[in-house]
Scaffold this active site. Sequence first.
Site, short mmCIF file in Angstrom:
data_model
loop_
_atom_site.label_atom_id
_atom_site.label_comp_id
_atom_site.label_asym_id
_atom_site.label_seq_id
_atom_site.Cartn_x
_atom_site.Cartn_y
_atom_site.Cartn_z
N ASP A 175 35.61 37.60 23.70
CA ASP A 175 35.34 38.65 24.30
C ASP A 175 34.03 38.80 24.21
O ASP A 175 33.11 38.10 23.27
CB ASP A 175 35.91 39.80 22.71
CG ASP A 175 36.43 39.92 22.46
OD1 ASP A 175 38.09 39.53 22.77
OD2 ASP A 175 36.58 41.50 22.42
N LYS A 203 40.64 47.54 25.90
CA LYS A 203 40.47 47.39 24.36
C LYS A 203 39.04 48.92 24.14
O LYS A 203 38.26 48.01 24.11
CB LYS A 203 40.10 46.34 24.24
CG LYS A 203 39.34 46.06 22.00
CD LYS A 203 38.89 44.22 22.09
CE LYS A 203 38.73 44.32 20.83
NZ LYS A 203 37.97 43.56 20.18
N LYS A 257 36.56 45.91 28.16
CA LYS A 257 36.34 47.13 26.62
C LYS A 257 35.43 47.36 26.67
O LYS A 257 34.34 47.04 27.23
CB LYS A 257 36.43 44.80 25.82
CG LYS A 257 35.78 45.43 24.32
CD LYS A 257 36.25 44.49 23.51
CE LYS A 257 35.26 44.68 21.98
NZ LYS A 257 34.73 43.37 21.17
#
Length: 293
Positions: free
Chosen positions: A139, A238, A202
């Site tokens: 991430d 996400k 995300k």
Amino acid sequence: MDRYNEVLKEYATGLNDETVKQNVEKILRDNLEKNCRSEIYQFLFSCIDLTTLNTTDSNGTVADFTRRVNDFENEHPDMKNVAALCVYPNFVSTVRMNLEVSDVNIAAVSGGFPSAQTFTEIKIAETSMAVADGADEIDIVLNVGNFLAGEYAEMCDEIEEIKAACRTARLKVILETGALKTASNIKKAAILAMYSGADFIKTSTGKTEPAATWEAAYVMCEAIKEYHEKTGRTVGIKPAGGIVSTEDAVKYYCIVSAVLGEKWLDKQYFRIGASRLANQLLSSIAGKEMKFF
């Protein structure tokens, strides 16, 4: 005009924030009540990236954190476990040494998280080291400063280099939507992140305010849908940052379901980044307070 602006011209990025808000309100009005039920709560639990990103983290606390996930598998064999454990990159090896369940991935934040303000070479090295230690997922935060300055080539080139360093690990790119401010900026950043190789997009690091919002997630889902229609590539979503209550999580489920559909209702393409949400969902499922994690 550079190729990144040419790419953006292919998409509908001139969004109206008020229209986005109204669309989200309609989705939630039409879908929230019917989706507040146990089987949805269990699905959402199985999509959690269970996260510890604290200044006080240590090998000991991360090992204990990991062992609780092992315990969950043993104590609740009738339920699916969380999707992944998300930690700082220096703790990937600790998770790998302690994780005993096969269906839970190891995720690591990387790339100068949470600000992304460091040398690209360090971001690449950090990512490579995390993957070498056993990270299945990485991430990162896109360079928000470059994006807001219109320096798309620099931002996208960096994402592409980090993606190459991931090798077989999946790359999640955090847009930090609270810093992007507008729906149009969120849509543009989402398109450029996907174009540069993101496997997931995300919402937030959870370190800035506002963190995740339903409006940001809606815009990102619309971007994923349009990108999929044009390229055939399936990119995951996400939401993360400040998602605590069961109802909040169900709202994200409603948005993903309404905009993207059944294919995305799978942990391969839908995750929720959270630390406190797991216990809330377990409490909703059990009908009593649960403090497992």
